[in-house]
Scaffold this motif. Structure first.
Motif, mmCIF file in Angstrom:
data_model
loop_
_atom_site.group_PDB
_atom_site.id
_atom_site.type_symbol
_atom_site.label_atom_id
_atom_site.label_comp_id
_atom_site.label_asym_id
_atom_site.label_seq_id
_atom_site.Cartn_x
_atom_site.Cartn_y
_atom_site.Cartn_z
ATOM 1 N N SER A 151 0.824 -1.216 0.000
ATOM 2 C CA SER A 151 0.000 0.000 0.000
ATOM 3 C C SER A 151 0.857 1.264 0.000
ATOM 4 C CB SER A 151 -0.934 0.012 1.214
ATOM 5 O OG SER A 151 -0.230 0.259 2.424
ATOM 6 N N THR A 178 3.249 1.882 -1.905
ATOM 7 C CA THR A 178 3.563 2.232 -3.290
ATOM 8 C C THR A 178 2.390 2.896 -3.984
ATOM 9 O OG1 THR A 178 2.770 0.169 -4.314
ATOM 10 C CG2 THR A 178 5.009 0.163 -3.395
ATOM 11 N N LYS A 179 1.189 2.749 -3.414
ATOM 12 C CA LYS A 179 -0.077 3.251 -3.976
ATOM 13 C C LYS A 179 -0.487 2.515 -5.247
ATOM 14 C CE LYS A 179 -0.564 6.350 -0.752
ATOM 15 N NZ LYS A 179 -0.582 7.791 -0.997
ATOM 16 N N LYS A 180 0.215 1.440 -5.581
ATOM 17 C CA LYS A 180 -0.201 0.622 -6.715
ATOM 18 C C LYS A 180 -1.390 -0.248 -6.297
ATOM 19 C CE LYS A 180 4.032 -0.957 -7.372
ATOM 20 N NZ LYS A 180 5.238 -1.634 -7.939
ATOM 21 N N GLN A 202 -8.468 4.485 -9.307
ATOM 22 C CA GLN A 202 -7.176 4.756 -8.687
ATOM 23 C C GLN A 202 -7.241 5.930 -7.702
ATOM 24 O OE1 GLN A 202 -4.319 2.973 -8.992
ATOM 25 N NE2 GLN A 202 -3.220 4.335 -7.588
ATOM 26 N N TYR A 262 -9.006 4.859 -4.584
ATOM 27 C CA TYR A 262 -8.146 3.894 -3.903
ATOM 28 C C TYR A 262 -7.049 4.602 -3.107
ATOM 29 C CZ TYR A 262 -4.509 0.316 -3.346
ATOM 30 O OH TYR A 262 -3.548 -0.520 -2.846
ATOM 31 N N GLU A 263 -6.393 5.567 -3.713
ATOM 32 C CA GLU A 263 -5.324 6.280 -3.018
ATOM 33 C C GLU A 263 -5.862 7.052 -1.819
ATOM 34 O OE1 GLU A 263 -2.708 8.586 -5.445
ATOM 35 O OE2 GLU A 263 -2.495 7.015 -6.970
ATOM 36 N N VAL A 310 -6.391 4.480 0.891
ATOM 37 C CA VAL A 310 -5.108 4.053 1.461
ATOM 38 C C VAL A 310 -4.578 5.113 2.425
ATOM 39 C CG1 VAL A 310 -2.673 3.642 0.929
ATOM 40 C CG2 VAL A 310 -4.455 2.506 -0.416
ATOM 41 N N ASP A 311 -4.665 6.374 2.036
ATOM 42 C CA ASP A 311 -4.202 7.459 2.911
ATOM 43 C C ASP A 311 -4.975 7.459 4.232
ATOM 44 O OD1 ASP A 311 -2.298 8.343 1.116
ATOM 45 O OD2 ASP A 311 -3.593 9.861 0.211
#
Length: 377
Positions: free
Chosen positions: A292, A294-296, A341, A344-345, A348-349
């Protein structure tokens, strides 16, 4: 009876106290001596770049390890036998990623750094799923010997303190050394992995890395993912050519093969694989935390979610994970096609904030400063 055997063996091994501790000697052990990887590897490599004044001892089953033989001031010992005990009990600093044997009685002047081997607080560990009297006694033995425990997040600090009986003042909240490279990135390593597997540099990689379950479920639990449907969905969503990598947990049968996939279980360094990977698929492995950073895109494919939650359960419930979760191949295809994306980012944050992430990108440097202090160089 088992605990008594541990105590007796600890008493016997104190014969090695006759030998002095060498202040310039550091011993490393990853997964009980099975691999040259994870946090101990990255700490070792950083220290190698910083000084030539230390003697390094690697505990490893493969005493002819091709990577380690090229390093200076480095000796390899098997994970059993007199040489193992001698070096373990005469090294000033001991660095491990999966605890140390309870039957080894470290000395008061030794410094044991526990790096652990998983980031984030996902599946339960320690007393949260095993409260047996023997487990409690073993955890206390280890906790008493730890100088400091490296933590990736506040949630890890809290759960490990409660369930591994480790005082909170022993936690070093700096993030995982192995993750520094994921935060910085490396095109060189990415290309190295692709070259190793004879791939074109523009080929996309999807890595499937499931976690360990019970021995009874090892193989049957991983037969659900449809590799062809997976690749078709990825091509539809992201375009380009794709190859599937599979990597089994080190407890499992690493030779397990899947049709339409490349088995990369023999590639020791998971961080290098993640640098080369464009999309990760896992189930309950803490590798999702590392990736996570990497944010991929990371997806969770968990057809046995209910059974696993009943058997093992989680510190952080799956509903709070930022990763799209699917229990069937049809759901999984849909999650890939609908993947966003940006959303998703953002998720994740939020997850990193909720977990209280300590990942900094300079954890290896922080550990080196401690080692420098302990060894006095």
């Amino acid at each position: 009876m088992k605990y008594l055997s541990i105590i007796i063996f600890r008493m016997i091994l104190k014969v090695f106290y006759l030998f002095p501790i060498k202040n310039n000697k550091v011993l490393y052990m990853s997964y009980g001596g099975k691999k040259f990887n994870c946090n101990p590897k990255y700490i070792f490599q950083y220290i190698q770049d910083e000084t030539s004044e230390l003697e390094h001892i690697w505990v490893i089953e493969d005493e002819k390890n091709d990577e380690l033989k090229d390093y200076d001031n480095t000796s390899l010992v098997d994970n059993k036998g007199l040489s193992f005990y001698y070096h373990f009990l005469t090294s000033k600093v001991v660095i491990s990623n999966a605890s140390i044997p309870t039957y080894i009685p470290l000395r008061k002047k030794q410094k044991y750094i526990e790096t652990w081997h998983g980031g984030g607080a996902y599946k339960k560990t320690g007393l949260s799923y095993d409260k047996s009297p023997l487990q409690i006694k073993k955890l206390k033995l280890i906790a008493d010997e730890i100088e400091f425990f490296i933590s990736s997040s506040q949630k890890v600090t809290d759960t490990k303190s409660d369930n591994h009986l480790i005082s909170k003042d022993k936690f070093y909240n700096i993030g995982m050394p192995r993750n520094d490279i994921l935060l910085k990135g490396s095109e060189e390593i990415k290309n190295k992995v692709k070259k190793f597997y004879d791939l074109d540099m523009d080929t996309n990689i999807v890595l499937y890395a499931p976690t360990y379950r019970s021995k009874e479920d090892d193989e049957s639990s991983y037969e659900h993912l449809d590799m062809k449907k997976l690749v078709n969905a990825l091509q539809t969503k992201f375009g380009g050519e794709w190859v599937v990598f599979t990597r089994m947990h080190y407890y499992l049968n690493e030779k397990m093969e899947y049709k339409n996939a490349v088995n990369v279980s023999g590639y020791d360094d998971m961080q290098e694989l993640m640098l080369a990977t464009d999309v990760l698929i896992t189930d309950y492995s803490s590798v999702m935390w590392d990736f996570s950073l990497t944010k991929k895109p990371c997806f969770v494919f968990a057809p046995d979610m209910e059974e696993y939650e009943k058997d093992r359960s989680f510190f952080t419930p799956p509903s709070e994970w930022p990763f799209p979760i699917a229990k069937t191949n049809e759901e999984f295809e849909w999650e890939i096609i609908e993947f966003d994306q940006v959303q998703y980012e953002e998720a994740v944050d939020r997850h990193h904030i909720n977990q209280g992430s300590f990942e900094s990108g300079h954890a290896t440097q922080d550990v080196w400063m401690k080692v420098k202090e302990y060894t006095g160089i």
